[in-house]
Design an enzyme around this catalytic site. Structure first.
Site, mmCIF file in Angstrom:
data_model
loop_
_atom_site.group_PDB
_atom_site.id
_atom_site.type_symbol
_atom_site.label_atom_id
_atom_site.label_comp_id
_atom_site.label_asym_id
_atom_site.label_seq_id
_atom_site.Cartn_x
_atom_site.Cartn_y
_atom_site.Cartn_z
ATOM 1 N N HIS A 287 -3.098 -6.521 -11.011
ATOM 2 C CA HIS A 287 -4.429 -6.155 -10.500
ATOM 3 C C HIS A 287 -5.148 -5.215 -11.474
ATOM 4 O O HIS A 287 -5.783 -4.239 -11.058
ATOM 5 C CB HIS A 287 -4.312 -5.497 -9.115
ATOM 6 C CG HIS A 287 -3.918 -6.451 -8.025
ATOM 7 N ND1 HIS A 287 -4.826 -7.258 -7.381
ATOM 8 C CD2 HIS A 287 -2.710 -6.722 -7.465
ATOM 9 C CE1 HIS A 287 -4.199 -7.990 -6.461
ATOM 10 N NE2 HIS A 287 -2.905 -7.693 -6.508
ATOM 11 N N ASP A 350 1.842 -4.513 -5.953
ATOM 12 C CA ASP A 350 1.880 -5.813 -5.280
ATOM 13 C C ASP A 350 1.425 -6.925 -6.222
ATOM 14 O O ASP A 350 0.717 -6.693 -7.196
ATOM 15 C CB ASP A 350 0.988 -5.793 -4.041
ATOM 16 C CG ASP A 350 -0.472 -5.520 -4.374
ATOM 17 O OD1 ASP A 350 -0.726 -4.668 -5.248
ATOM 18 O OD2 ASP A 350 -1.350 -6.152 -3.769
ATOM 19 N N GLU A 351 1.821 -8.129 -5.916
ATOM 20 C CA GLU A 351 1.328 -9.349 -6.566
ATOM 21 C C GLU A 351 1.322 -9.259 -8.092
ATOM 22 O O GLU A 351 0.407 -9.734 -8.759
ATOM 23 C CB GLU A 351 -0.071 -9.686 -6.037
ATOM 24 C CG GLU A 351 -0.059 -9.989 -4.535
ATOM 25 C CD GLU A 351 -1.429 -10.165 -3.941
ATOM 26 O OE1 GLU A 351 -1.581 -10.967 -3.008
ATOM 27 O OE2 GLU A 351 -2.376 -9.471 -4.386
ATOM 28 N N ALA A 352 2.383 -8.662 -8.644
ATOM 29 C CA ALA A 352 2.499 -8.539 -10.100
ATOM 30 C C ALA A 352 3.152 -9.803 -10.656
ATOM 31 O O ALA A 352 4.173 -9.756 -11.363
ATOM 32 C CB ALA A 352 3.297 -7.287 -10.459
ATOM 33 N N HIS A 353 2.542 -10.951 -10.371
ATOM 34 C CA HIS A 353 3.144 -12.235 -10.722
ATOM 35 C C HIS A 353 3.167 -12.477 -12.228
ATOM 36 O O HIS A 353 3.952 -13.315 -12.703
ATOM 37 C CB HIS A 353 2.381 -13.369 -10.031
ATOM 38 C CG HIS A 353 2.253 -13.211 -8.549
ATOM 39 N ND1 HIS A 353 3.296 -12.767 -7.752
ATOM 40 C CD2 HIS A 353 1.206 -13.430 -7.701
ATOM 41 C CE1 HIS A 353 2.895 -12.729 -6.493
ATOM 42 N NE2 HIS A 353 1.631 -13.113 -6.433
#
Length: 546
Positions: A287, A350-353
């Protein structure tokens, strides 16, 4: 700095909606008075039964005749307490416009027959936020151990009055508060709401408006999501392009904006005046497009990507192996921590893809001690439990009912090892989720979240295997990919926000949908008087429109 014009939409309401009045005590079931057909109910009573408010109080004992505000009413405070005097002025400011009464704030001894605000340090049973309200014809007294408790009690006093008290012009009254005693303390010490100011930027005044709405329902924590792919919203002197470039847009390509340090302090101070602690969030390592676009050296290839105005997630990552990444993190945390008097700093996670798992672990192992170095405790989204959360850290669970059991167990195991939990299940508390398929705003990746779905769950037992003692409280996040005005915030937050607030405040044994939906329906005239545009869920027996 791009400063957007105020987008607050004022709606002129010609008449006050009327609400249901059934029963005389907060413990009475409303199952026989409220239906799910959305039909109107009886007129608002002249005297609201004691305790028929949101959140419902812990203990209510109706007794005797009501207390009535009059043109001669005074508000008495301890003249030696700066905070008590400020709460007295706040209360007077709430009540003066609609009543038309002068309501002078005076020393307690000069307030015979009026409203008295008292601090009682020895009343340990009330804790940090509890209060006692006693109402009788000869006066009303609010007692608390701490000023925060007086402030919470003022919200109860406010809701016991007719909803017209919220209007900003003189109304006819009468202004009566039912007789009896309320003794009230919160279930959880953490009762939060998150506002995403990154996807769409909201001005200082717009944030203050949300703070005031939160205060009415005894929320005590404002989590500000200050950075994301679409915009960096807080000045960092040592990295000025974060706001100069990274703050120059938002979802859809609008002008964006950011807060100067002085503006951020103004928000923090305003929240403190409403007894809310601000937790700033700097989301990382993912993000981070706004930061990566501002400084090429934060990218592994040393090439700055363009500013991002879409809403996909998991596409960005700080360059974990580069040492300059940690210089950046250190500078940002140092400056934000210095601006923030509260205990916590949220580091996202979060969401550290786009971050390999080994890099993610290495990054969090480096970053968490930096938070402690500058005197704060870590908060992170529950993906932090894939690493080792720092001592004293809180993790914020945002999974779903359908989240895989293994992921839930990983979070529960961290809780058993001493990590505190903030519960924000997305299919319960995410205020940006659509109510139904026909809701024009919001997203639906977590499903549709109607009012009952948002209210009807128990934080103590929600996460299997997590000890009840690990649950610090609940938080209702409001993400703004599709929300750009205060009217948008209103219709998505209300009426779900009051229900999450009740989960955080009220005792578990008071939790009952049939009772709650009737009390919630009775909030409709208050929403209207405050200019809050809300979703009239068919699950709630709202008063008939006139």
């Amino acid at each position: 700095m791009p400063v957007r014009q105020s987008r607050r939409i004022h709606r002129l309401i010609g008449s006050l909606l009327l609400v249901a009045a059934a029963g005389v005590a907060c413990g009475e079931s409303a199952a026989d008075t409220g239906t799910d057909d959305g039909k109107g109910a009886a007129a608002e009573p002249e005297v609201r039964p004691l305790g028929r408010i949101v959140p419902v109080p812990a203990s209510v004992t109706p007794d005797g005749e009501p207390y009535a505000l009059t043109p001669t009413t005074r508000i008495g405070v301890d003249g030696t307490s700066r905070e008590t005097k400020a709460i007295g002025r706040y209360l007077a400011g709430l009540l003066r416009p609609a009543t038309g009464y002068p309501l002078p704030v005076v020393d307690e001894a000069a307030a015979a027959g009026g409203i008295r605000l008292r601090l009682s340090p020895g009343d340990t049973a009330l804790g940090e936020e509890g209060y006692r309200l006693r109402s009788a014809p000869d006066g009303l007294t609010l007692t608390a151990r701490e000023p925060a408790g007086l402030f919470r009690g003022v919200q109860t006093l406010r809701q016991q009055l007719p909803a017209a008290v919220e209007r900003d012009s003189v109304q006819p009254g009468p202004w009566k508060i039912a007789g009896g005693t309320i003794t009230d303390t919160p279930r959880y010490a953490y009762r939060g709401a998150m506002l995403d100011v990154s996807r769409h930027f909201f001005t200082v005044d717009e944030v203050k408006r949300y703070i005031d709405q939160l205060a009415l329902y005894k929320i005590n924590t404002l989590h500000l999501h200050l950075t994301d792919d679409q915009g960096w919203r807080i000045t960092v002197d040592s990295w000025p392009r974060l706001t100069g470039h990274g703050g120059s847009t938002e979802v859809g390509g609008g002008p964006g904006g950011f807060y100067t340090k002085e503006q951020y302090r103004e928000i923090v101070q305003y929240a403190a005046s409403r007894y809310q602690e601000v937790i700033p969030e700097i989301d990382m390592p993912g993000h981070t497009f706004a930061a990566l676009a501002s400084y090429a050296e934060l990218n592994c290839d040393n090439i700055a990507p363009p500013l991002y105005t879409g809403i996909k997630v998991g596409l960005s990552s700080l360059c974990v192996p580069k040492e300059i990444t940690y210089d950046f993190v250190n500078d940002v945390i140092r400056e934000i921590a210095a601006l923030t008097p509260g205990r916590y700093l949220h580091i996202g996670g979060d969401e550290a893809h786009s971050t390999p798992h080994a890099d993610y672990v290495a990054f969090m192992d480096r970053v968490q001690p930096v938070v402690a170095q500058y005197g704060k405790k870590v908060v992170g989204w529950h993906q932090l439990t894939s690493t080792t959360p720092a001592e004293g850290a809180l993790v914020q669970y945002w999974g779903l009912d359908r989240t895989p059991a293994a992921e839930k167990e990983r979070v529960a195991a961290a809780a058993r090892n001493g990590t505190g939990l903030i519960l924000s299940p997305a299919d319960r508390t995410y205020l940006d989720m659509k109510y139904t398929k026909d809701t024009p705003l919001g997203l639906a990746w977590a499903g549709h979240v109607e009012v009952r779905q948002s209210y009807d769950w128990n934080p103590a037992t929600y996460l299997p295997g997590a000890p009840e003692s690990a649950v610090r409280g609940v938080e209702a996040p409001l993400w703004t990919e599709t929300l750009s005005t205060t009217a948008d915030l209103d219709v998505m937050a209300f009426p779900r926000l009051p229900g999450v607030a009740e989960l955080g405040w009220s005792p578990a044994e008071t939790h009952d949908w049939n009772t709650y939906k009737t009390r919630l329906a009775e909030q409709a005239p208050r929403f209207e008087a405050l200019g809050i545009d809300f979703y009239r869920s068919p699950q709630v027996p709202w008063p008939a429109k006139r």
